[in-house]
Enzyme design. Structure first.
Site, short mmCIF file in Angstrom:
data_model
loop_
_atom_site.label_atom_id
_atom_site.label_comp_id
_atom_site.label_asym_id
_atom_site.label_seq_id
_atom_site.Cartn_x
_atom_site.Cartn_y
_atom_site.Cartn_z
N GLU A 1 71.48 53.17 10.72
CA GLU A 1 72.28 54.01 9.82
C GLU A 1 72.41 53.32 8.47
O GLU A 1 73.40 53.47 7.78
CB GLU A 1 73.66 54.34 10.42
CG GLU A 1 74.19 53.35 11.43
CD GLU A 1 74.64 52.03 10.82
OE1 GLU A 1 73.77 51.13 10.73
OE2 GLU A 1 75.82 51.90 10.45
N ASP B 1 72.30 62.09 14.94
CA ASP B 1 71.03 62.36 14.25
C ASP B 1 71.20 63.41 13.14
O ASP B 1 70.65 63.28 12.06
CB ASP B 1 69.97 62.87 15.25
CG ASP B 1 69.42 61.74 16.12
OD1 ASP B 1 69.81 60.57 15.89
OD2 ASP B 1 68.59 62.02 17.01
N ASN C 1 78.48 58.75 17.24
CA ASN C 1 77.67 58.85 18.45
C ASN C 1 78.54 58.87 19.71
O ASN C 1 78.32 59.67 20.61
CB ASN C 1 76.73 57.63 18.55
CG ASN C 1 75.50 57.80 17.70
OD1 ASN C 1 75.05 58.90 17.44
ND2 ASN C 1 74.94 56.68 17.26
N HIS D 1 74.71 61.49 20.55
CA HIS D 1 73.62 60.95 19.74
C HIS D 1 72.94 62.02 18.88
O HIS D 1 72.54 61.75 17.75
CB HIS D 1 72.60 60.32 20.71
CG HIS D 1 71.84 59.20 20.12
ND1 HIS D 1 70.60 59.37 19.56
CD2 HIS D 1 72.14 57.88 19.99
CE1 HIS D 1 70.16 58.21 19.12
NE2 HIS D 1 71.08 57.28 19.37
P1 GH3 Z 1 80.27 49.81 10.27
O1 GH3 Z 1 81.23 50.68 9.53
O2 GH3 Z 1 80.73 48.40 10.35
O3 GH3 Z 1 78.89 49.92 9.71
O4 GH3 Z 1 80.24 50.34 11.75
P2 GH3 Z 1 79.09 51.17 12.46
O5 GH3 Z 1 79.69 51.78 13.69
O6 GH3 Z 1 78.47 52.13 11.50
O7 GH3 Z 1 78.03 50.09 12.75
P3 GH3 Z 1 77.30 49.59 14.04
O8 GH3 Z 1 76.19 48.73 13.52
O9 GH3 Z 1 78.25 49.00 15.02
O10 GH3 Z 1 76.70 50.91 14.68
C1 GH3 Z 1 75.58 51.54 14.18
C2 GH3 Z 1 75.23 52.63 15.16
O11 GH3 Z 1 74.12 53.41 14.69
C3 GH3 Z 1 74.83 52.10 16.51
C4 GH3 Z 1 73.57 52.86 16.86
O12 GH3 Z 1 73.64 53.44 18.14
C5 GH3 Z 1 73.53 53.95 15.82
N1 GH3 Z 1 72.18 54.39 15.53
C6 GH3 Z 1 71.15 53.64 15.08
N2 GH3 Z 1 70.05 54.40 14.94
C7 GH3 Z 1 70.37 55.67 15.30
C8 GH3 Z 1 69.69 56.91 15.37
O13 GH3 Z 1 68.49 57.03 15.06
N3 GH3 Z 1 70.36 58.01 15.76
C9 GH3 Z 1 71.68 57.93 16.12
N4 GH3 Z 1 72.31 59.03 16.50
N5 GH3 Z 1 72.36 56.77 16.07
C10 GH3 Z 1 71.73 55.66 15.67
MG MG Z 2 77.49 51.36 9.82
MG MG Z 3 74.68 49.03 10.28
#
Ligand code: GH3
Ligand code: MG
Ligand code: MG
Length: 306
Positions: A220, A194, A185, A190
């Site tokens: 995610e 998606d 992202n 973003h």
């Molecule tokens: P890790 O390897 O530890 O899982 O790191 P990570 O970056 O995957 O985990 P983190 O929980 O820090 O970040 C998850 C991200 O997912 C943050 C959030 O903005 C993004 N996210 C959540 N829902 C959506 C969505 O519907 N669309 C998009 N594009 N991003 C999303």
């Molecule tokens: Mg993650």
């Molecule tokens: Mg997560």
């Protein structure tokens, strides 16, 4: 539009058939009430019916009662044909489930106008059913990926746990979390994030059997329920899922992206029989955190304390 005409009198039946065919209807006929009720029970049957009151085997109100007693299938709009002489009680006919009635001999223009009312009501019914199905889908599915949503998968898990406890069945639960997804992202935006989520969902679906459950559990994070899977097979499937994500780059509008996933799995047969869904998810999540701590792009299994 298709219509069923039921009349035991062959001449009336043929006259009615000709009149309706000239009006653009596709006509199916029945010679008695029993045949009419049976034809109206077949899949894809006409949804308009013109049923004579007096018929052998089963009369018009009897046909209405049978049709209305069925819970399945689309709504059938029924018009009863009564005759002036026999003094049939129209209230009985309507209470049996008829939508409308006409007195024989009927005026062709009135008949066609009343049938058009029936068609309008059926159209309205179709729109209501469609809206209800749409709402049901939205309530149980994730908007972005069309996978089952969190609420739906949790109720599935509760139900499957009860069943497994009763029948000694096996379920493997996999919590799958994309690695460093925040970076996708942050670097690509973003919308690309998606795109990755949508493709991850389809890769996950492609790695399991049709009766397994794949859901979007959170941002995610995906939850996969593998039914009837022993520990060895569950581990193999988890590896297949991990591999399906890591093996080839994701195609995005910003070019190919390498993505990986970490997975925490739990096989209920390894655990006490009274494990609740909440405990199960908590333990599977701990296994996921170990997978993250072990460098990501790997599978860790939740093992009960000895
Ligand atoms: P890790 O390897 O530890 O899982 O790191 P990570 O970056 O995957 O985990 P983190 O929980 O820090 O970040 C998850 C991200 O997912 C943050 C959030 O903005 C993004 N996210 C959540 N829902 C959506 C969505 O519907 N669309 C998009 N594009 N991003 C999303
Ligand atoms: Mg993650
Ligand atoms: Mg997560």
């Amino acid at each position: 539009m298709r219509i069923l005409v039921a009349d035991d009198d062959a001449v009336s039946r043929r006259l009615m058939q000709r009149l309706l065919e000239r009006g653009g209807y596709e006509v199916m006929t029945a010679e008695n009430g029993r045949e009419a009720a049976e034809k109206l029970a077949t899949p894809g049957c006409p949804r308009l019916a013109l049923i004579d009151w007096m018929m052998p085997e089963l009369d018009g109100p009897g046909v209405c009662r049978e049709v209305r007693s069925r819970q399945d299938g689309s709504y059938i709009y029924i018009t009863l044909l009564t005759s002036k002489q026999s003094g049939e009680d129209i209230v009985t006919g309507l209470e049996a489930g008829a939508d409308d009635y006409l007195t024989k001999p009927c005026n062709p223009e009135e008949l066609k106008a009343r049938l058009r009312t029936g068609v309008r009501i059926l159209d309205l019914e179709d729109k209501l059913v469609e809206a209800r199905e749409d709402m049901r889908f939205r309530a149980t599915h994730d908007f972005l990926t069309s996978l089952w949503n969190r609420a739906a998968v949790l109720s599935d898990l509760d139900r499957e746990l009860v069943r497994a406890r009763r029948d000694g069945g096996m379920i493997a639960t996999l919590i799958c979390d994309l690695d460093r997804f925040k970076q996708v992202n942050d670097v690509y935006g973003h919308l690309v994030g998606d795109e990755v989520l949508i493709q991850a969902a389809s890769r996950l679906l492609g790695s399991v059997r049709p009766y397994d459950v794949v859901a979007r559990y959170g941002g995610e994070e995906f939850l996969v329920l593998l039914m009837g899977c022993d520990a060895t097979l569950a581990h193999k499937r988890a590896e297949q899922i991990r591999e399906s994500i890591a093996s080839s780059p994701f195609v995005t509008t910003q070019g190919p992206l390498s993505i990986t996933i970490s997975i925490g799995t739990l096989n209920i047969t390894d655990w006490a029989n009274d494990l609740t869904a909440t405990q199960l998810l908590f333990e599977a999540d701990k296994a996921l955190y170990r997978a993250k701590a072990n460098g990501r792009n790997c599978v860790c299994v939740a093992v009960p304390p000895v």
